[in-house]
Design a protein around this motif. Structure first.
Motif, short mmCIF file in Angstrom:
data_model
loop_
_atom_site.label_atom_id
_atom_site.label_comp_id
_atom_site.label_asym_id
_atom_site.label_seq_id
_atom_site.Cartn_x
_atom_site.Cartn_y
_atom_site.Cartn_z
N ASP A 86 40.94 34.62 45.74
CA ASP A 86 41.14 35.96 45.19
C ASP A 86 40.05 36.32 44.19
O ASP A 86 39.49 37.41 44.23
CB ASP A 86 42.52 36.07 44.53
N LEU A 87 39.76 35.41 43.28
CA LEU A 87 38.77 35.69 42.24
C LEU A 87 37.35 35.80 42.81
O LEU A 87 36.47 36.38 42.18
CB LEU A 87 38.81 34.62 41.14
N GLY A 88 37.13 35.26 44.00
CA GLY A 88 35.82 35.32 44.63
C GLY A 88 35.54 36.63 45.36
O GLY A 88 34.41 36.86 45.81
N ARG A 89 36.56 37.48 45.50
CA ARG A 89 36.35 38.77 46.17
C ARG A 89 35.44 39.68 45.34
O ARG A 89 35.50 39.67 44.13
CB ARG A 89 37.69 39.50 46.39
N ARG A 90 34.62 40.43 46.02
CA ARG A 90 33.76 41.39 45.34
C ARG A 90 34.59 42.58 44.83
O ARG A 90 35.61 42.91 45.40
CB ARG A 90 32.69 41.91 46.29
N HIS A 91 34.10 43.19 43.77
CA HIS A 91 34.74 44.39 43.22
C HIS A 91 33.72 45.51 43.24
O HIS A 91 32.51 45.27 43.14
CB HIS A 91 35.24 44.13 41.80
N ALA A 92 34.19 46.74 43.35
CA ALA A 92 33.30 47.90 43.44
C ALA A 92 32.37 48.02 42.25
O ALA A 92 31.20 48.39 42.40
CB ALA A 92 34.12 49.19 43.60
N PHE A 93 32.85 47.72 41.02
CA PHE A 93 31.97 47.86 39.86
C PHE A 93 32.05 46.70 38.88
O PHE A 93 31.11 46.46 38.14
CB PHE A 93 32.24 49.18 39.11
N ALA A 94 33.13 45.96 38.85
CA ALA A 94 33.24 44.81 37.94
C ALA A 94 32.42 43.65 38.50
O ALA A 94 32.32 43.48 39.72
CB ALA A 94 34.70 44.39 37.78
N HIS A 95 31.83 42.87 37.64
CA HIS A 95 31.01 41.73 38.06
C HIS A 95 31.84 40.50 38.38
O HIS A 95 31.33 39.54 38.92
CB HIS A 95 29.98 41.39 36.99
N PRO A 141 47.12 38.70 40.66
CA PRO A 141 45.79 39.29 40.51
C PRO A 141 45.90 40.64 39.80
O PRO A 141 46.92 41.31 39.88
CB PRO A 141 45.30 39.47 41.95
N VAL A 142 44.85 41.02 39.12
CA VAL A 142 44.82 42.34 38.49
C VAL A 142 44.62 43.38 39.59
O VAL A 142 43.74 43.23 40.45
CB VAL A 142 43.70 42.41 37.42
N ASP A 143 45.45 44.41 39.58
CA ASP A 143 45.37 45.48 40.58
C ASP A 143 44.08 46.27 40.41
O ASP A 143 43.57 46.43 39.30
CB ASP A 143 46.57 46.42 40.45
N GLU A 144 43.60 46.80 41.53
CA GLU A 144 42.33 47.56 41.53
C GLU A 144 42.32 48.67 40.48
O GLU A 144 41.33 48.87 39.80
CB GLU A 144 42.07 48.16 42.92
N GLU A 145 43.42 49.41 40.35
CA GLU A 145 43.45 50.54 39.43
C GLU A 145 43.44 50.13 37.97
O GLU A 145 43.26 50.97 37.09
CB GLU A 145 44.65 51.45 39.71
N ASP A 146 43.60 48.82 37.70
CA ASP A 146 43.62 48.36 36.32
C ASP A 146 42.26 47.86 35.82
O ASP A 146 42.14 47.45 34.67
CB ASP A 146 44.69 47.27 36.14
#
Length: 181
Positions: free
Chosen positions: A31-40, A67-72
């Protein structure tokens, strides 16, 4: 190490161990290895039970991962990741009943035992004490992972100094132990 006023002397030599299943740890790393749109980087929260062992030792047993939700996630170019109050509220709700320790968890990647950055320590020093407002009788802390190791810090109260985990043990096949061997 100097003792904090009001902190029992016995607590200074406390050994803290976190046990987590190998399957849960693998799922968290994925889960933590997934890419995020703007967070590093990504972050999440573990809940854990806490048991006193013989002497001053403390055993934390991982219960759930959230996991922290995308909107957070909140854009902030000054840090690798910033999360909003909704993420903290959801973590606190998950730990409220039954009472559980809250462990903020993230990864620095790479191999070997990772150390907490200055930002990690400063931000944890700001948010971990607030966990005691909702779940006052449980310890709370932070965990940082690498691809093959883990490290943690735990607070026993809002005015206590953080102490390092002695061991983080992944139970399952294969058994892994990270810490002072």
């Amino acid at each position: 190490m100097d003792r904090n006023p009001g902190e029992p002397h016995e607590a200074l030599s406390m050994n803290v161990c976190l046990k987590i299943t190998s399957a849960m740890l693998a799922a968290i790393r994925e889960d933590l290895g997934r890419r995020h749109a703007f967070a590093h980087e990504r972050v999440g929260f573990l809940t854990a039970g806490a048991s006193a062992l013989l002497g001053p030792d403390l055993l934390l047993t991982a219960r759930t991962y959230r996991p922290v939700d995308e909107e957070d996630y909140m854009p902030d170019p000054s840090v690798g990741v910033k999360i909003g109050p909704g993420a903290m509220r959801k973590a606190l709700q998950a730990a409220y009943r039954p009472p559980a320790a809250i462990l903020h968890i993230h990864t620095h990647g790479g191999c070997g035992r990772q150390h907490f950055s200055g930002v990690d320590k400063q931000s944890a020093g700001d948010f971990v004490p607030s966990f005691f407002n909702v779940v006052p009788r449980m310890p709370h802390g932070i965990v940082v992972l690498s691809d093959d190791c883990a490290n943690g810090l735990l607070w026993l109260g809002p005015d206590h100094q953080a102490r390092s985990f002695v061991d983080i043990v992944a139970v399952g096949a294969p058994l892994s132990k990270y810490g002072d061997m």
